[in-house]
Write a protein that holds these residues in place. Structure first.
Motif, PDB file in Angstrom:
ATOM      1  N   LEU A   1      -0.842  -1.833  -8.341  1.00 32.83           N
ATOM      2  CA  LEU A   1      -1.969  -1.372  -9.150  1.00 32.83           C
ATOM      3  C   LEU A   1      -3.312  -1.745  -8.517  1.00 32.83           C
ATOM      4  CD1 LEU A   1      -0.718  -2.205 -12.759  1.00 32.83           C
ATOM      5  CD2 LEU A   1      -0.566  -0.038 -11.516  1.00 32.83           C
ATOM      6  N   LYS A   2      -3.269  -2.405  -7.364  1.00 35.88           N
ATOM      7  CA  LYS A   2      -4.503  -2.851  -6.705  1.00 35.88           C
ATOM      8  C   LYS A   2      -4.747  -2.105  -5.403  1.00 35.88           C
ATOM      9  CE  LYS A   2      -4.370  -7.378  -6.282  1.00 35.88           C
ATOM     10  NZ  LYS A   2      -4.661  -8.812  -6.314  1.00 35.88           N
ATOM     11  N   LYS A   3      -4.434  -0.837  -5.369  1.00 38.71           N
ATOM     12  CA  LYS A   3      -4.614  -0.090  -4.132  1.00 38.71           C
ATOM     13  C   LYS A   3      -6.084   0.192  -3.854  1.00 38.71           C
ATOM     14  CE  LYS A   3      -0.031   1.765  -4.261  1.00 38.71           C
ATOM     15  NZ  LYS A   3       0.845   2.853  -4.493  1.00 38.71           N
ATOM     16  N   THR A   4      -6.769   0.780  -4.833  1.00 37.01           N
ATOM     17  CA  THR A   4      -8.180   1.112  -4.632  1.00 37.01           C
ATOM     18  C   THR A   4      -8.999   0.677  -5.839  1.00 37.01           C
ATOM     19  OG1 THR A   4      -8.023   3.325  -5.601  1.00 37.01           O
ATOM     20  CG2 THR A   4      -7.624   3.140  -3.224  1.00 37.01           C
ATOM     21  N   LEU A   5     -10.272   0.475  -5.584  1.00 35.41           N
ATOM     22  CA  LEU A   5     -11.240   0.172  -6.630  1.00 35.41           C
ATOM     23  C   LEU A   5     -12.467   1.012  -6.347  1.00 35.41           C
ATOM     24  CD1 LEU A   5     -12.347  -1.460  -9.028  1.00 35.41           C
ATOM     25  CD2 LEU A   5     -12.997  -3.248  -7.401  1.00 35.41           C
ATOM     26  N   THR A   6     -12.823   1.862  -7.295  1.00 34.41           N
ATOM     27  CA  THR A   6     -14.007   2.701  -7.162  1.00 34.41           C
ATOM     28  C   THR A   6     -15.090   2.112  -8.051  1.00 34.41           C
ATOM     29  OG1 THR A   6     -12.591   4.612  -6.790  1.00 34.41           O
ATOM     30  CG2 THR A   6     -14.893   5.050  -7.349  1.00 34.41           C
ATOM     31  N   TRP A   7     -16.271   1.896  -7.484  1.00 36.76           N
ATOM     32  CA  TRP A   7     -17.375   1.219  -8.169  1.00 36.76           C
ATOM     33  C   TRP A   7     -18.618   2.077  -8.040  1.00 36.76           C
ATOM     34  CZ3 TRP A   7     -16.175  -3.458 -10.446  1.00 36.76           C
ATOM     35  CH2 TRP A   7     -17.230  -4.182 -11.017  1.00 36.76           C
ATOM     36  N   GLY A   8     -19.593   1.798  -8.878  1.00 36.18           N
ATOM     37  CA  GLY A   8     -20.882   2.486  -8.786  1.00 36.18           C
ATOM     38  C   GLY A   8     -21.680   1.988  -7.588  1.00 36.18           C
ATOM     39  N   GLN A   9     -22.971   2.217  -7.595  1.00 38.92           N
ATOM     40  CA  GLN A   9     -23.823   1.858  -6.468  1.00 38.92           C
ATOM     41  C   GLN A   9     -24.566   0.537  -6.662  1.00 38.92           C
ATOM     42  OE1 GLN A   9     -24.503   3.615  -3.487  1.00 38.92           O
ATOM     43  NE2 GLN A   9     -22.699   4.797  -4.008  1.00 38.92           N
ATOM     44  N   GLY A  10     -24.147  -0.276  -7.618  1.00 35.37           N
ATOM     45  CA  GLY A  10     -24.853  -1.519  -7.915  1.00 35.37           C
ATOM     46  C   GLY A  10     -24.806  -2.530  -6.776  1.00 35.37           C
ATOM     47  N   ARG A  11     -25.846  -3.325  -6.685  1.00 39.37           N
ATOM     48  CA  ARG A  11     -25.950  -4.347  -5.637  1.00 39.37           C
ATOM     49  C   ARG A  11     -24.959  -5.492  -5.848  1.00 39.37           C
ATOM     50  NH1 ARG A  11     -32.169  -5.585  -5.093  1.00 39.37           N
ATOM     51  NH2 ARG A  11     -31.492  -6.605  -3.205  1.00 39.37           N
ATOM     52  N   GLU A  12     -24.361  -5.555  -7.038  1.00 44.66           N
ATOM     53  CA  GLU A  12     -23.434  -6.642  -7.324  1.00 44.66           C
ATOM     54  C   GLU A  12     -22.174  -6.593  -6.463  1.00 44.66           C
ATOM     55  OE1 GLU A  12     -22.346  -3.240 -10.028  1.00 44.66           O
ATOM     56  OE2 GLU A  12     -24.244  -4.228  -9.546  1.00 44.66           O
ATOM     57  N   LEU A  13     -21.910  -5.463  -5.798  1.00 42.73           N
ATOM     58  CA  LEU A  13     -20.722  -5.362  -4.948  1.00 42.73           C
ATOM     59  C   LEU A  13     -21.081  -5.309  -3.460  1.00 42.73           C
ATOM     60  CD1 LEU A  13     -18.263  -5.459  -6.780  1.00 42.73           C
ATOM     61  CD2 LEU A  13     -17.567  -3.309  -5.785  1.00 42.73           C
TER      62      LEU A  13
ATOM     63  N   LYS B   1       5.797   1.300 -17.744  1.00 46.07           N
ATOM     64  CA  LYS B   1       6.555   2.426 -17.170  1.00 46.07           C
ATOM     65  C   LYS B   1       6.172   2.640 -15.707  1.00 46.07           C
ATOM     66  CE  LYS B   1       7.871   7.173 -17.775  1.00 46.07           C
ATOM     67  NZ  LYS B   1       7.756   8.410 -18.489  1.00 46.07           N
ATOM     68  N   CYS B   2       4.895   2.526 -15.424  1.00 47.91           N
ATOM     69  CA  CYS B   2       4.415   2.702 -14.045  1.00 47.91           C
ATOM     70  C   CYS B   2       5.015   1.651 -13.123  1.00 47.91           C
ATOM     71  CB  CYS B   2       2.888   2.617 -14.041  1.00 47.91           C
ATOM     72  SG  CYS B   2       2.149   2.799 -12.420  1.00 47.91           S
ATOM     73  N   LEU B   3       5.092   0.413 -13.595  1.00 53.26           N
ATOM     74  CA  LEU B   3       5.594  -0.682 -12.766  1.00 53.26           C
ATOM     75  C   LEU B   3       7.112  -0.625 -12.566  1.00 53.26           C
ATOM     76  CD1 LEU B   3       3.396  -3.640 -14.016  1.00 53.26           C
ATOM     77  CD2 LEU B   3       3.249  -2.418 -11.827  1.00 53.26           C
ATOM     78  N   THR B   4       7.825   0.034 -13.472  1.00 50.82           N
ATOM     79  CA  THR B   4       9.278   0.116 -13.338  1.00 50.82           C
ATOM     80  C   THR B   4       9.734   1.434 -12.747  1.00 50.82           C
ATOM     81  OG1 THR B   4       9.511   0.897 -15.612  1.00 50.82           O
ATOM     82  CG2 THR B   4       9.700  -1.485 -15.241  1.00 50.82           C
ATOM     83  N   SER B   5       8.805   2.337 -12.499  1.00 47.51           N
ATOM     84  CA  SER B   5       9.133   3.636 -11.894  1.00 47.51           C
ATOM     85  C   SER B   5       9.561   3.429 -10.447  1.00 47.51           C
ATOM     86  CB  SER B   5       7.895   4.536 -11.972  1.00 47.51           C
ATOM     87  OG  SER B   5       7.956   5.546 -11.020  1.00 47.51           O
TER      88      SER B   5
END
Length: 154
Positions: free
Chosen positions: A55-67, A146-150
Motif C-alpha cells: 500500500l506504500k507504492k506511491t504518494l501523490t502530494w500537492g505543491q506545498g513546501r512541507e514536502l 480484501k486488497c491485502l489478501t488478494s
C-alpha cells in the motif's frame, strides 16, 4: 496514496492526511511540533512505518513546501512521491472528498493542535468503519483487508 495537509486556525497547526485511493483507507498524521518540512518528513517516516509495503507504492502530494524533503521521505518509507499541479482540485478528488468528511470532526477555523495522536487514530478508525457508496457499501477497512489478501498484492 494521496496526501496533503489540513491547516488549522491562523495557520498555527496542521494535520497530515493520507488516503489510499483504491480502498479509501485514511491515515491521519499527527504534527504536534509544527508542519514545516523537517517535522512533516519525520512524522511521515515514523507514522507510516506500519503501513504494508503493497500500500506504500506511491504518494501523490500537492505543491506545498512541507514536502521539500521528499527525497528523504522516499528513501526511508518506500513511497515514490509525485506532485500534483497546484490548482486543479480534480487531480486530488479522493483527498478533497476525504477532507470534507474530516471537517465533520475537525471544523475549519479550529486549533488542530488540540487533537492528540490518540484522537486522530480514533477519528481515522471511525472514518475507516464508515461504509462508502464508491466501495459498494463496504467500509475502507473491509476494502483494505480484501486488497491485502488478494493474490495480486502478495
Amino acid at each position: 496514496m494521496g496526501g496533503e495537509l489540513i491547516i488549522g486556525r491562523g495557520q498555527g497547526s496542521a494535520i497530515g492526511t493520507l488516503i489510499e485511493r483504491t480502498t479509501r483507507y485514511v491515515h491521519l498524521i499527527h504534527l504536534p511540533h509544527g508542519w514545516k518540512a523537517p517535522q512533516v518528513r519525520n512524522a511521515l517516516i515514523t507514522q507510516t512505518a506500519h503501513i504494508p509495503p503493497q500500500l506504500k507504492k506511491t504518494l501523490t502530494w500537492g505543491q506545498g513546501r512541507e514536502l521539500i524533503l521528499h527525497e528523504d521521505i522516499e528513501a526511508l518509507t518506500g513511497f515514490r512521491i509525485y506532485f500534483c499541479e497546484s490548482h486543479p482540485p480534480w487531480q486530488r478528488g479522493t483527498n478533497e472528498h476525504m477532507n470534507g468528511l474530516l471537517r465533520q470532526y475537525l471544523p475549519k477555523g479550529t486549533d488542530l493542535s488540540a487533537h492528540s495522536a490518540h484522537d486522530l487514530r480514533e477519528i481515522a478508525r471511525q472514518l475507516n468503519q464508515r461504509p462508502r457508496l464508491v466501495l459498494g457499501d463496504r467500509t475502507p477497512s473491509e476494502a483494505k483487508r480484501k486488497c491485502l489478501t488478494s493474490p495480486l498484492t502478495r
